[in-house]
Design a protein around this motif. Structure first.
Motif, PDB file in Angstrom:
ATOM      1  N   THR A 100     -27.094  32.717  44.919  1.00 46.94           N
ATOM      2  CA  THR A 100     -27.177  31.953  46.032  1.00 46.94           C
ATOM      3  C   THR A 100     -26.231  30.711  45.951  1.00 46.94           C
ATOM      4  N   GLY A 101     -25.203  30.987  44.969  1.00 50.31           N
ATOM      5  CA  GLY A 101     -24.012  29.904  44.968  1.00 50.31           C
ATOM      6  C   GLY A 101     -24.465  28.537  44.504  1.00 50.31           C
ATOM      7  N   ASP A 102     -25.545  28.134  43.876  1.00 52.09           N
ATOM      8  CA  ASP A 102     -26.097  26.974  43.439  1.00 52.09           C
ATOM      9  C   ASP A 102     -25.276  26.641  42.231  1.00 52.09           C
ATOM     10  N   LEU A 103     -23.915  26.165  42.370  1.00 53.96           N
ATOM     11  CA  LEU A 103     -23.442  25.816  41.285  1.00 53.96           C
ATOM     12  C   LEU A 103     -23.912  24.880  40.259  1.00 53.96           C
ATOM     13  N   PHE A 104     -24.284  23.778  40.655  1.00 49.29           N
ATOM     14  CA  PHE A 104     -24.706  22.599  39.863  1.00 49.29           C
ATOM     15  C   PHE A 104     -25.912  23.058  39.045  1.00 49.29           C
ATOM     16  N   TRP A 105     -26.956  23.762  39.784  1.00 52.68           N
ATOM     17  CA  TRP A 105     -28.412  24.236  38.906  1.00 52.68           C
ATOM     18  C   TRP A 105     -27.853  25.324  38.129  1.00 52.68           C
ATOM     19  N   HIS A 106     -27.030  26.305  38.455  1.00 53.30           N
ATOM     20  CA  HIS A 106     -26.401  27.334  37.662  1.00 53.30           C
ATOM     21  C   HIS A 106     -25.835  26.746  36.290  1.00 53.30           C
ATOM     22  N   ALA A 107     -24.843  25.607  36.355  1.00 48.01           N
ATOM     23  CA  ALA A 107     -24.761  25.199  35.333  1.00 48.01           C
ATOM     24  C   ALA A 107     -25.928  24.406  34.568  1.00 48.01           C
ATOM     25  N   GLY A 108     -26.716  23.825  35.018  1.00 49.06           N
ATOM     26  CA  GLY A 108     -27.898  23.316  34.233  1.00 49.06           C
ATOM     27  C   GLY A 108     -28.533  24.151  33.652  1.00 49.06           C
ATOM     28  N   ALA A 109     -28.931  25.464  34.331  1.00 45.04           N
ATOM     29  CA  ALA A 109     -29.799  26.372  33.498  1.00 45.04           C
ATOM     30  C   ALA A 109     -28.847  27.053  32.568  1.00 45.04           C
ATOM     31  N   SER A 113     -29.794  27.221  28.247  1.00 39.64           N
ATOM     32  CA  SER A 113     -30.048  28.292  27.674  1.00 39.64           C
ATOM     33  C   SER A 113     -29.350  28.200  26.269  1.00 39.64           C
ATOM     34  N   VAL A 114     -28.453  27.096  26.558  1.00 35.21           N
ATOM     35  CA  VAL A 114     -27.663  26.849  25.064  1.00 35.21           C
ATOM     36  C   VAL A 114     -28.686  26.070  24.305  1.00 35.21           C
ATOM     37  N   CYS A 115     -29.106  25.195  24.747  1.00 38.26           N
ATOM     38  CA  CYS A 115     -30.192  24.390  24.222  1.00 38.26           C
ATOM     39  C   CYS A 115     -31.318  25.364  23.392  1.00 38.26           C
ATOM     40  N   ALA A 116     -31.678  26.264  24.201  1.00 37.10           N
ATOM     41  CA  ALA A 116     -32.746  26.957  23.759  1.00 37.10           C
ATOM     42  C   ALA A 116     -32.421  27.982  22.629  1.00 37.10           C
ATOM     43  N   LEU A 117     -31.308  28.478  22.662  1.00 35.08           N
ATOM     44  CA  LEU A 117     -30.518  29.335  21.709  1.00 35.08           C
ATOM     45  C   LEU A 117     -30.329  28.222  20.338  1.00 35.08           C
ATOM     46  N   MET A 118     -29.885  27.061  20.622  1.00 34.76           N
ATOM     47  CA  MET A 118     -29.745  26.265  19.338  1.00 34.76           C
ATOM     48  C   MET A 118     -31.055  25.874  18.640  1.00 34.76           C
ATOM     49  N   GLU A 132     -20.906  31.849  20.662  1.00 27.92           N
ATOM     50  CA  GLU A 132     -21.560  32.146  21.711  1.00 27.92           C
ATOM     51  C   GLU A 132     -21.900  30.710  22.451  1.00 27.92           C
ATOM     52  N   VAL A 133     -22.147  29.682  21.606  1.00 33.66           N
ATOM     53  CA  VAL A 133     -22.305  28.252  22.074  1.00 33.66           C
ATOM     54  C   VAL A 133     -21.052  27.925  22.791  1.00 33.66           C
ATOM     55  N   LYS A 134     -20.116  27.994  22.062  1.00 34.83           N
ATOM     56  CA  LYS A 134     -18.644  27.554  22.575  1.00 34.83           C
ATOM     57  C   LYS A 134     -18.432  27.969  24.033  1.00 34.83           C
ATOM     58  N   PHE A 135     -18.623  29.546  24.115  1.00 31.00           N
ATOM     59  CA  PHE A 135     -18.263  30.222  25.445  1.00 31.00           C
ATOM     60  C   PHE A 135     -19.244  29.857  26.534  1.00 31.00           C
ATOM     61  N   ARG A 136     -20.513  29.566  26.088  1.00 30.26           N
ATOM     62  CA  ARG A 136     -21.398  29.157  27.269  1.00 30.26           C
ATOM     63  C   ARG A 136     -21.026  27.811  27.678  1.00 30.26           C
ATOM     64  N   TYR A 137     -20.876  26.943  26.889  1.00 33.59           N
ATOM     65  CA  TYR A 137     -20.513  25.460  27.343  1.00 33.59           C
ATOM     66  C   TYR A 137     -18.930  25.440  27.923  1.00 33.59           C
ATOM     67  N   TYR A 138     -18.231  26.375  27.786  1.00 35.09           N
ATOM     68  CA  TYR A 138     -17.009  26.425  28.494  1.00 35.09           C
ATOM     69  C   TYR A 138     -17.164  26.826  29.861  1.00 35.09           C
ATOM     70  N   GLN A 142     -16.845  24.610  33.212  1.00 37.83           N
ATOM     71  CA  GLN A 142     -16.175  25.030  34.775  1.00 37.83           C
ATOM     72  C   GLN A 142     -17.177  25.012  35.949  1.00 37.83           C
ATOM     73  N   LEU A 143     -18.450  25.243  35.739  1.00 40.09           N
ATOM     74  CA  LEU A 143     -19.408  25.249  36.850  1.00 40.09           C
ATOM     75  C   LEU A 143     -19.460  23.984  37.393  1.00 40.09           C
ATOM     76  N   TYR A 144     -19.592  22.972  36.298  1.00 40.60           N
ATOM     77  CA  TYR A 144     -19.814  21.551  36.901  1.00 40.60           C
ATOM     78  C   TYR A 144     -18.559  21.055  37.556  1.00 40.60           C
ATOM     79  N   ARG A 145     -17.462  21.628  37.274  1.00 35.88           N
ATOM     80  CA  ARG A 145     -16.092  21.230  37.993  1.00 35.88           C
ATOM     81  C   ARG A 145     -16.141  21.676  39.352  1.00 35.88           C
ATOM     82  N   ARG A 146     -16.479  23.267  39.445  1.00 37.78           N
ATOM     83  CA  ARG A 146     -16.372  23.714  40.628  1.00 37.78           C
ATOM     84  C   ARG A 146     -17.455  23.256  41.680  1.00 37.78           C
ATOM     85  N   SER A 147     -18.750  22.691  41.004  1.00 33.71           N
ATOM     86  CA  SER A 147     -19.536  21.924  41.937  1.00 33.71           C
ATOM     87  C   SER A 147     -19.105  20.748  42.265  1.00 33.71           C
TER      88      SER A 147
END
Length: 247
Positions: A100-109, A113-118, A132-138, A142-147
């Motif tokens: 759905t192109g919901d960038l802000f909530w995509h980034a939040g989700a 997932s990073v928090c759940a993994l940790m 994996e954590v570094k990759f996801r946070y990168y 990017q998603l927050y910047r795009r939003s």
């Protein structure tokens, strides 16, 4: 039954009871969130329009509702101490938000997932998990910047529409006969232009106000005109070549 003096057994029982309670609460919350009427579950953030939604925005919000609900359920799963369940809901939210192109909530989700993994791997030291954590946070960054860019573009569109409306209103001033009506209109237009950051347009209409004051033959109007011109002087100041603004 268990021996009351057995502390380990008591801790296990309490942990089981708390987990069972949390699981029941999460199940009830999930049923409510997914079966509630869409009009009551349009989840919004400060980045969303806080005014009454247009028909197009309502359609968009309904499409994004399920992803946002899944992300919210994932948050509650984390709070309840169930990272596995949280990760499952975050994964669903990530896919739906991407569609759905919901960038802000995509980034939040994704951040969830990073928090759940940790939390799930907190007792482990694994270089693969760290990568994996570094990759996801990168990806999150990017998603927050795009939003933010998306939000800025939407705001610019709203500002442009406001400018067009104000200029159209100024054109209607020609149909006004009473000077007082002209004053009220130009004062409000100048104020609104100043509010949205169009200082030069605000200064222009403020000068129009000053000129209208000058047309009135009394001392008070002359003083008001000078005060208005003083306020607009800064917006009309252009620095000389090689001179810094304000110098």
């Amino acid at each position: 039954m268990f021996n009351p003096s057995d502390q380990q057994a008591q801790e296990l029982l309490l942990q089981t009871m708390v987990q069972d309670l949390a699981a029941r609460l999460l199940m009830e919350f999930e049923k409510w969130a997914l079966s509630a009427e869409s009009s009551g579950t349009i989840l919004k953030t400060p980045l969303d329009s806080q005014s009454r939604l247009s028909s197009e925005e309502v359609i968009k919000a309904k499409k994004r509702r399920l992803a946002r609900a899944q992300k919210t359920i994932g948050d509650y799963c984390l709070l309840a101490g169930s990272p596995v369940d949280a990760n499952a809901h975050f994964a669903t939210a990530i896919e739906l938000a991407r569609l759905t192109g919901d960038l802000f909530w995509h980034a939040g989700a994704l951040e969830g997932s990073v928090c759940a993994l940790m939390v799930d791997r907190m007792d482990e030291k694994d270089s693969l998990v760290e990568e994996e954590v570094k990759f996801r946070y990168y990806s999150v960054i990017q998603l927050y910047r795009r939003s933010q860019l998306q939000d800025n573009a939407q705001r610019q569109g709203i500002v442009k529409e406001a400018v067009d409306l104000l200029m159209h209103a100024s054109d209607g001033a020609n149909s006004l006969i009473d000077v007082s009506d002209h004053l009220v209109l130009y004062v409000e237009i100048a104020r609104l232009f100043g509010t949205i950051g169009y200082e030069h347009k605000a200064a222009f209409f403020s000068r129009q106000v000053a000129q209208l004051y000058m047309q009135q033959d009394n001392v008070q109007s002359a003083i008001s005109a000078m005060q208005v011109l003083t306020l607009t002087a800064k917006a009309y100041h252009y620095p000389k070549s090689g001179q810094k603004p304000g110098a």
